[in-house]
Design an enzyme around this catalytic site. Structure first.
Site, mmCIF file in Angstrom:
data_model
loop_
_atom_site.group_PDB
_atom_site.id
_atom_site.type_symbol
_atom_site.label_atom_id
_atom_site.label_comp_id
_atom_site.label_asym_id
_atom_site.label_seq_id
_atom_site.Cartn_x
_atom_site.Cartn_y
_atom_site.Cartn_z
ATOM 1 N N ASP A 35 104.713 -13.568 53.070
ATOM 2 C CA ASP A 35 104.771 -12.764 54.462
ATOM 3 C C ASP A 35 105.921 -12.708 54.886
ATOM 4 O O ASP A 35 106.227 -13.909 54.996
ATOM 5 C CB ASP A 35 103.171 -13.219 54.325
ATOM 6 C CG ASP A 35 103.065 -11.993 55.827
ATOM 7 O OD1 ASP A 35 102.269 -10.849 55.233
ATOM 8 O OD2 ASP A 35 103.629 -11.718 56.757
ATOM 9 N N LYS A 40 101.296 -17.166 59.906
ATOM 10 C CA LYS A 40 100.704 -16.949 58.564
ATOM 11 C C LYS A 40 100.147 -17.863 58.008
ATOM 12 O O LYS A 40 99.095 -18.045 56.883
ATOM 13 C CB LYS A 40 100.864 -15.531 58.903
ATOM 14 C CG LYS A 40 99.059 -14.553 57.726
ATOM 15 C CD LYS A 40 99.529 -13.658 58.112
ATOM 16 C CE LYS A 40 98.301 -12.549 57.422
ATOM 17 N NZ LYS A 40 98.926 -11.498 57.823
ATOM 18 N N THR A 133 99.695 2.855 50.544
ATOM 19 C CA THR A 133 99.811 4.057 50.981
ATOM 20 C C THR A 133 100.567 4.989 51.253
ATOM 21 O O THR A 133 101.192 4.844 52.661
ATOM 22 C CB THR A 133 98.361 4.530 51.755
ATOM 23 O OG1 THR A 133 97.199 4.078 51.624
ATOM 24 C CG2 THR A 133 98.419 6.012 51.957
ATOM 25 N N ASN A 215 90.969 9.869 50.668
ATOM 26 C CA ASN A 215 90.928 9.891 51.773
ATOM 27 C C ASN A 215 91.126 10.949 52.627
ATOM 28 O O ASN A 215 89.939 10.886 53.620
ATOM 29 C CB ASN A 215 92.243 8.918 52.450
ATOM 30 C CG ASN A 215 91.694 7.479 52.232
ATOM 31 O OD1 ASN A 215 91.212 7.123 51.546
ATOM 32 N ND2 ASN A 215 93.251 6.331 52.373
ATOM 33 N N GLY A 264 87.500 6.789 61.882
ATOM 34 C CA GLY A 264 88.727 6.053 62.003
ATOM 35 C C GLY A 264 89.066 4.870 61.824
ATOM 36 O O GLY A 264 88.705 5.269 61.055
ATOM 37 N N CYS A 267 92.873 3.864 57.806
ATOM 38 C CA CYS A 267 93.176 4.446 56.757
ATOM 39 C C CYS A 267 93.098 6.038 57.149
ATOM 40 O O CYS A 267 93.821 7.004 57.140
ATOM 41 C CB CYS A 267 92.881 4.631 55.338
ATOM 42 S SG CYS A 267 92.960 2.907 54.613
ATOM 43 N N LYS A 270 95.811 7.811 59.942
ATOM 44 C CA LYS A 270 97.143 8.411 59.313
ATOM 45 C C LYS A 270 97.186 8.939 58.193
ATOM 46 O O LYS A 270 97.883 9.117 58.111
ATOM 47 C CB LYS A 270 97.775 7.071 59.619
ATOM 48 C CG LYS A 270 97.437 5.536 57.968
ATOM 49 C CD LYS A 270 97.751 4.238 58.144
ATOM 50 C CE LYS A 270 97.949 3.748 57.033
ATOM 51 N NZ LYS A 270 98.898 4.291 55.523
#
Length: 455
Positions: A35, A40, A133, A215, A264, A267, A270
């Protein structure tokens, strides 16, 4: 490590990346997660998980202790470290965000940044897997950016639901693997062999399309049931009975048949926008998908009108000098994710109508900095949220709300009004507590004639 285990780098440690990395490690693979956020990474190295995902923290801890999972800052650093150990990376998963960009198109800048970072240091024979995605055609574009015939590109979309990501990974309905190189597709599919799930091997474009098609179908199904709920209200039918009757049909199924304030999350908004934009780019008017999006946009306005009617007696009545208690802010139960939450969309319109908003969500602490104080106040106690409220609005389907002391809530509100946008709490419980109850698509049940009680 078994002969079937692979050396894997997962780039990105969000919901998808961290769950993918931990679960692949649990299947016996050696996984290094990378990352760009150094702080983090340090928290993850110490086993500290920022994500609310059942079972994930425990799995990360177990895999760290077993030596099958590790964390590093930067994708290139992960590849270099494995190379230095004499165990070069075999498969690199790209699990970075692809947020909605201008015009609804997916923003692929994070994906392209990863490819630019690793292109020259990928070992010969490595496979780059897009798990983010991405629009149809991204796999081909990835191959062009890598520009190396010795590195294959695979699309392996994820189907993880927030709040049950670990379970979904380990108990998948199917595994989708797309590539223009059959050997690479088979090698990626083999990573999941222990799961015993149905596997679809296809080309890059079809794998990418499967994710969007899935989706967008779910979004359309949710918009459909919200439209049916409104029709039930106008015709005096009960959507709970209607959806129960629908759900027994195996062609339809029980899932995604619950009406609510809209859909909402990270995923569906968008992905529907991206597929609509992609359809426009090839001169295809996707009217059905556009209608599903428009229906969802309208749903939050419809919920606000129901609240206005319950509080003021007028569909567009002013909420000035009223106090509304909101139960739930996350886009769904089981997560703290506020991205494109329908609860926030409703809150914004209530505030615009003049209401003062006080909210409680089991996953959102009072000190959360996500909110502008001008929009709403977050508290850590539902009874504090309800104090002197002119209405209580249930916006997220947290099961904890069913177990609230509703008589106690009735005693602290200014007006005993509940608008249950999720049809979560038994209306009889609320009525016995003294509340005027309104659901979504629910009609008062008439007394049944000819019953045993009449005999």
């Amino acid at each position: 490590m078994s002969e079937f285990a692979r050396r894997i780098v997962v780039v990105g440690t969000g919901y998808v990346g961290l769950t993918t990395g931990a679960c692949l490690a649990s299947l016996g693979h050696r996984v290094m997660c990378a990352d760009v956020d150094r702080a983090k990474v340090e928290r993850l190295q110490a086993g500290q998980i920022d994500i609310r995902e059942p079972g994930l923290a425990e799995m990360v801890g177990e895999m760290l202790a077993a030596g099958r999972l590790s964390f590093v800052t930067g994708a290139r650093a992960a590849l270099d470290e494995l190379q230095a150990e004499g165990t070069p990376c075999e498969v690199l998963f790209v699990c970075v965000p692809t947020p909605m960009g201008i015009g609804g198109i997916a923003d692929l800048s994070a994906v392209e940044a990863v490819i630019d970072e690793v292109r020259e240091v990928l070992p010969t024979g490595a496979i780059v897997v897009n798990k983010s995605t991405v629009p149809v055609g991204t796999g081909e574009r990835t191959a062009e950016l890598i520009d190396r015939p010795d590195v294959a590109v695979v699309s392996n979309p994820e189907f993880l639901r927030e709040g049950s990501g670990v379970y979904d990974f380990l108990h998948p309905d199917r595994i989708i693997v797309g590539s223009n190189a059959q050997d690479a597709a088979e090698r990626v599919a083999a990573l999941y062999a222990r799961l015993g799930a149905p596997t679809v091997l296809t080309d890059l474009a079809s794998a990418e399309m499967i994710k969007y098609a899935a989706n967008c179908f779910l979004a359309t199904k949710l918009s459909y049931v919200n439209a049916i709920a409104e029709l039930c209200e106008r015709l005096g039918a009960d959507v709970a009975d209607v959806t129960e009757g629908l759900g027994y049909d195996k062609r339809i199924g029980q899932s995604y048949l619950s009406p609510g304030p809209g859909w909402g999350g990270s995923c569906l908004p968008k992905d529907t926008a991206a597929l609509l934009q992609l359809s426009d780019s090839v001169d295809f008017e996707f009217r059905l998908l556009r209608a599903a999006i428009e229906t969802n946009t309208r749903q939050s306005r419809r919920i606000v009108e129901k609240i206005q009617s319950a509080v003021t007696g007028k569909r567009n009545g002013s909420l000035s000098r009223t106090r509304i208690a909101l139960l739930g802010l996350a886009f769904k139960a089981g997560t703290s994710d506020l991205r494109d939450s329908p609860a926030i969309a409703v809150a914004a319109q209530l505030r615009q109508a003049g209401a003062e908003l006080v909210a409680f969500d089991p996953a959102i602490p009072a000190e959360d900095s996500s909110f502008d104080g001008d929009l709403l106040t977050v508290v850590d106690d539902p009874y504090v949220a309800a104090k002197d409220a002119d209405a209580i609005v249930i916006l997220t389907e947290w099961p904890e709300f069913r177990g609230l002391d509703w008589p106690r809530l009735s005693a602290v509100v200014r007006k005993p009004v509940v608008l249950d946008t999720r049809n979560l709490v038994d209306p009889d419980v609320l009525r016995r507590a003294g509340f005027d109850w309104t659901g979504v698509g629910r009609a008062p049940r008439p007394a049944l004639s000819g019953s045993a009680a009449d005999a």
